[in-house]
Scaffold this motif. Structure first.
Motif, PDB file in Angstrom:
ATOM      1  N   PHE A  89       0.844  -1.194   0.000  1.00 31.67           N
ATOM      2  CA  PHE A  89       0.000   0.000   0.000  1.00 31.67           C
ATOM      3  C   PHE A  89       0.879   1.243   0.000  1.00 31.67           C
ATOM      4  O   PHE A  89       1.845   1.356   0.773  1.00 31.67           O
ATOM      5  CB  PHE A  89      -0.905   0.028   1.228  1.00 31.67           C
ATOM      6  N   GLY A  90       0.524   2.211  -0.859  1.00 32.35           N
ATOM      7  CA  GLY A  90       1.278   3.454  -0.957  1.00 32.35           C
ATOM      8  C   GLY A  90       0.396   4.676  -0.829  1.00 32.35           C
ATOM      9  O   GLY A  90      -0.804   4.638  -1.102  1.00 32.35           O
ATOM     10  N   HIS A  91       1.008   5.786  -0.418  1.00 37.02           N
ATOM     11  CA  HIS A  91       0.303   7.062  -0.261  1.00 37.02           C
ATOM     12  C   HIS A  91       1.243   8.182  -0.689  1.00 37.02           C
ATOM     13  O   HIS A  91       2.399   8.240  -0.260  1.00 37.02           O
ATOM     14  CB  HIS A  91      -0.121   7.244   1.208  1.00 37.02           C
ATOM     15  N   GLN A  92       0.742   9.068  -1.545  1.00 34.50           N
ATOM     16  CA  GLN A  92       1.554  10.167  -2.057  1.00 34.50           C
ATOM     17  C   GLN A  92       1.828  11.197  -0.966  1.00 34.50           C
ATOM     18  O   GLN A  92       0.930  11.607  -0.235  1.00 34.50           O
ATOM     19  CB  GLN A  92       0.848  10.825  -3.244  1.00 34.50           C
ATOM     20  N   HIS A  93       3.080  11.625  -0.877  1.00 34.87           N
ATOM     21  CA  HIS A  93       3.531  12.660   0.070  1.00 34.87           C
ATOM     22  C   HIS A  93       3.180  12.314   1.523  1.00 34.87           C
ATOM     23  O   HIS A  93       2.965  13.205   2.353  1.00 34.87           O
ATOM     24  CB  HIS A  93       2.950  14.026  -0.298  1.00 34.87           C
ATOM     25  N   ALA A  94       3.134  11.029   1.832  1.00 35.10           N
ATOM     26  CA  ALA A  94       2.607  10.578   3.131  1.00 35.10           C
ATOM     27  C   ALA A  94       3.364  11.129   4.322  1.00 35.10           C
ATOM     28  O   ALA A  94       2.763  11.435   5.356  1.00 35.10           O
ATOM     29  CB  ALA A  94       2.609   9.048   3.181  1.00 35.10           C
ATOM     30  N   THR A  95       4.682  11.242   4.214  1.00 35.69           N
ATOM     31  CA  THR A  95       5.487  11.665   5.366  1.00 35.69           C
ATOM     32  C   THR A  95       5.926  13.125   5.285  1.00 35.69           C
ATOM     33  O   THR A  95       6.536  13.634   6.231  1.00 35.69           O
ATOM     34  CB  THR A  95       6.732  10.770   5.502  1.00 35.69           C
ATOM     35  N   GLU A  96       5.613  13.803   4.179  1.00 34.47           N
ATOM     36  CA  GLU A  96       5.951  15.223   4.062  1.00 34.47           C
ATOM     37  C   GLU A  96       4.893  16.106   4.726  1.00 34.47           C
ATOM     38  O   GLU A  96       5.211  17.114   5.360  1.00 34.47           O
ATOM     39  CB  GLU A  96       6.089  15.613   2.594  1.00 34.47           C
ATOM     40  N   TYR A  97       3.638  15.727   4.538  1.00 31.50           N
ATOM     41  CA  TYR A  97       2.531  16.490   5.129  1.00 31.50           C
ATOM     42  C   TYR A  97       1.281  15.627   5.111  1.00 31.50           C
ATOM     43  O   TYR A  97       1.237  14.562   4.474  1.00 31.50           O
ATOM     44  CB  TYR A  97       2.290  17.802   4.383  1.00 31.50           C
ATOM     45  N   GLY A  98       0.252  16.103   5.833  1.00 30.44           N
ATOM     46  CA  GLY A  98      -1.009  15.376   5.889  1.00 30.44           C
ATOM     47  C   GLY A  98      -2.143  16.316   6.218  1.00 30.44           C
ATOM     48  O   GLY A  98      -2.022  17.538   6.107  1.00 30.44           O
ATOM     49  N   HIS A  99      -3.243  15.759   6.662  1.00 31.16           N
ATOM     50  CA  HIS A  99      -4.457  16.523   6.929  1.00 31.16           C
ATOM     51  C   HIS A  99      -4.243  17.422   8.153  1.00 31.16           C
ATOM     52  O   HIS A  99      -4.339  16.978   9.293  1.00 31.16           O
ATOM     53  CB  HIS A  99      -5.623  15.557   7.164  1.00 31.16           C
ATOM     54  N   GLY A 100      -3.902  18.694   7.876  1.00 35.84           N
ATOM     55  CA  GLY A 100      -3.730  19.677   8.947  1.00 35.84           C
ATOM     56  C   GLY A 100      -2.343  19.762   9.546  1.00 35.84           C
ATOM     57  O   GLY A 100      -2.160  20.437  10.565  1.00 35.84           O
ATOM     58  N   TRP A 101      -1.338  19.176   8.926  1.00 33.40           N
ATOM     59  CA  TRP A 101       0.020  19.241   9.484  1.00 33.40           C
ATOM     60  C   TRP A 101       1.061  19.179   8.356  1.00 33.40           C
ATOM     61  O   TRP A 101       0.767  18.793   7.247  1.00 33.40           O
ATOM     62  CB  TRP A 101       0.267  18.098  10.476  1.00 33.40           C
ATOM     63  N   ALA A 132       2.448  -5.022  -7.746  1.00 29.98           N
ATOM     64  CA  ALA A 132       3.475  -4.768  -6.735  1.00 29.98           C
ATOM     65  C   ALA A 132       2.987  -3.789  -5.682  1.00 29.98           C
ATOM     66  O   ALA A 132       3.268  -3.963  -4.493  1.00 29.98           O
ATOM     67  CB  ALA A 132       4.740  -4.239  -7.405  1.00 29.98           C
ATOM     68  N   TYR A 133       2.279  -2.751  -6.107  1.00 25.72           N
ATOM     69  CA  TYR A 133       1.747  -1.795  -5.139  1.00 25.72           C
ATOM     70  C   TYR A 133       0.522  -1.094  -5.693  1.00 25.72           C
ATOM     71  O   TYR A 133       0.259  -1.106  -6.892  1.00 25.72           O
ATOM     72  CB  TYR A 133       2.819  -0.778  -4.720  1.00 25.72           C
ATOM     73  N   VAL A 134      -0.221  -0.485  -4.785  1.00 18.94           N
ATOM     74  CA  VAL A 134      -1.295   0.445  -5.125  1.00 18.94           C
ATOM     75  C   VAL A 134      -1.028   1.720  -4.347  1.00 18.94           C
ATOM     76  O   VAL A 134      -0.657   1.677  -3.172  1.00 18.94           O
ATOM     77  CB  VAL A 134      -2.684  -0.140  -4.781  1.00 18.94           C
ATOM     78  N   LEU A 135      -1.197   2.866  -5.011  1.00 14.65           N
ATOM     79  CA  LEU A 135      -0.924   4.149  -4.365  1.00 14.65           C
ATOM     80  C   LEU A 135      -2.140   5.055  -4.476  1.00 14.65           C
ATOM     81  O   LEU A 135      -2.684   5.224  -5.573  1.00 14.65           O
ATOM     82  CB  LEU A 135       0.296   4.817  -5.001  1.00 14.65           C
ATOM     83  N   VAL A 136      -2.571   5.597  -3.327  1.00 12.88           N
ATOM     84  CA  VAL A 136      -3.628   6.611  -3.338  1.00 12.88           C
ATOM     85  C   VAL A 136      -2.973   7.981  -3.236  1.00 12.88           C
ATOM     86  O   VAL A 136      -1.851   8.132  -2.763  1.00 12.88           O
ATOM     87  CB  VAL A 136      -4.652   6.395  -2.201  1.00 12.88           C
ATOM     88  N   TRP A 137      -3.722   9.011  -3.663  1.00 15.60           N
ATOM     89  CA  TRP A 137      -3.145  10.342  -3.775  1.00 15.60           C
ATOM     90  C   TRP A 137      -3.002  11.008  -2.411  1.00 15.60           C
ATOM     91  O   TRP A 137      -3.295  10.428  -1.370  1.00 15.60           O
ATOM     92  CB  TRP A 137      -3.944  11.179  -4.781  1.00 15.60           C
ATOM     93  N   ARG A 138      -2.602  12.233  -2.385  1.00 14.86           N
ATOM     94  CA  ARG A 138      -2.118  12.922  -1.197  1.00 14.86           C
ATOM     95  C   ARG A 138      -3.236  13.422  -0.284  1.00 14.86           C
ATOM     96  O   ARG A 138      -4.391  13.527  -0.683  1.00 14.86           O
ATOM     97  CB  ARG A 138      -1.260  14.115  -1.610  1.00 14.86           C
ATOM     98  N   ASN A 139      -2.842  13.746   0.935  1.00 18.71           N
ATOM     99  CA  ASN A 139      -3.697  14.458   1.880  1.00 18.71           C
ATOM    100  C   ASN A 139      -3.183  15.885   1.993  1.00 18.71           C
ATOM    101  O   ASN A 139      -2.116  16.120   2.557  1.00 18.71           O
ATOM    102  CB  ASN A 139      -3.666  13.800   3.259  1.00 18.71           C
TER     103      ASN A 139
END
Length: 381
Positions: free
Chosen positions: A52-64, A325-332
């Motif tokens: 499982f993947g998530h775009q920009h997951a560790t750079e920013y998120g919902h409200g941070w 190999a993976y699935v990636l959802v877009w950013r928060n």
């Protein structure tokens, strides 16, 4: 006689298996050991799992933003996504100081992910280098840049300088073990649509293929970048393998095939049969050609469907032996109250996402075990 026939059949089966295994390898003969191991391990994992993947997951998120060790996915599940999506968008079209900062920030992000055992995939929202309009196509200002960037084009040397910056960065991303970090590089995505300046309405098939081949060749052969896995991913406009391959540069230029599909997954309609059928085209081609396959982008903005994770995404991915190999959802987005694609604490889809997380089919970062090391089976790699 029967014994000889049996031995012959066994020999043919083993030979076919070995030939298939030989074909399934990175397009870069000089790929680093870690890059080769990642390619091999992703192929093996995709037989029974999807990361499982998530775009920009560790750079920013919902409200941070910029909080070390944080991701919305980790806040919900206790683990970061297995795949972190980042972008080369800051590597050109800005002041030199801003470009250097973007490179340093991205270097730190990618190295941190590697040191934790996770995987990085890099998109490229590449601002048009010869006109205004950014990476989107704007009728009033955008210029068809692709024929200008390929060999013989008036902006070819400029393009090489941009690639030089990417190559320099690629040589600088070293983990705590001293090794170069492998990344999946996914340039010129969604090229079958018209919203980006490299899209099909704005460049010929021949020029697009030339641009792709030059990009790979220059990075790999001229700049000596040997820690990239190259991913080819249109949007979801194809209906057949022939459509999917219409702008394909050839097996010797691609490591991974993928598809971006938001439309069939709830954005425009719920058409899971079509979403599956198109993923099957991608997966089947990867198996046939010895490539990796991935669901390179998807998601449902704001996740208004509280069971989207298990009743939509998981149902599509787990059907009929897809090898993804993976699935990636877009950013928060950190500011927008509605632009997010992964749940955060308190969101109504959290219970279903926990079910998605707990399913043995899905892998998150804490589930990964030395994906950059080759593993032996019966003493044979």
């Amino acid at each position: 006689m029967k014994r000889n026939l049996l031995l012959t059949l066994i020999f043919l089966i083993l030979t076919a298996g070995c030939l298939h295994a030989q074909k399934a390898k990175p397009i870069d003969a000089k790929a680093t050991a870690e890059t080769k191991a990642l390619f091999k391990n992703l192929r093996k994992l995709s037989q029974n799992h999807t990361l499982f993947g998530h775009q920009h997951a560790t750079e920013y998120g919902h409200g941070w933003r910029n909080e070390p060790g944080r991701s919305d996915v980790k806040s919900v599940t206790g683990s970061h996504p297995a795949v972190i999506g980042v972008d080369f968008s800051g590597f050109s079209g800005r002041a030199p100081e801003a470009i250097q900062k973007a490179k340093e920030d991205l270097r730190n992000n990618v190295v941190d992910t590697y040191n934790r055992g996770g995987l990085t995939t890099v998109a490229w929202h590449f601002s048009n280098p010869v006109s205004q309009g950014g990476f989107y196509w704007a009728d009033s200002v955008s210029v068809a840049a692709v024929p200008m960037l390929i060999p013989g084009g008036e902006a070819h040397e400029q393009y090489k300088e941009i690639l030089n910056g990417i190559g320099e960065w690629a040589h600088s991303i070293k983990g705590a073990d001293g090794n170069l970090v492998p990344v999946i590089f996914r340039p010129y995505h969604e090229f079958d649509g018209g919203w980006f300046w490299w899209g099909a309405p704005h460049t010929s098939r021949e020029d697009f293929i030339t641009l792709w081949r030059f990009t790979v060749s220059y990075l790999r052969d001229s700049l000596g970048v040997h820690n990239f896995i190259y991913a080819f991913s249109p949007d979801n406009k194809f209906e057949s393998e022939a459509d999917f391959l219409e702008r394909y540069p050839g097996d010797e230029w691609v490591d991974m095939v993928g598809m971006d599909n938001y439309a069939d997954m709830g954005r425009d309609r719920y058409d899971l049969e079509t979403a599956f059928r198109k993923l099957k085209i991608v997966s089947d081609y990867a198996i046939k050609a010895g490539k990796l396959a991935a669901f390179t982008e998807t998601g449902l903005e704001s996740i208004p469907n509280p069971t989207w994770w298990t009743e939509t995404l998981l149902k599509v991915m787990k059907r009929d032996d897809l090898r993804l190999a993976y699935v990636l959802v877009w950013r928060n987005d950190m500011r927008s109250p509605t632009h997010y694609y992964a749940p955060y604490p308190g969101h109504e889809s959290v219970p279903d996402f926990i079910k998605f997380y707990s399913d043995p089919y899905t892998l998150f970062e804490k589930d990964l075990d030395n994906i950059y090391k080759r593993k032996k089976f019966l003493g044979i790699f």
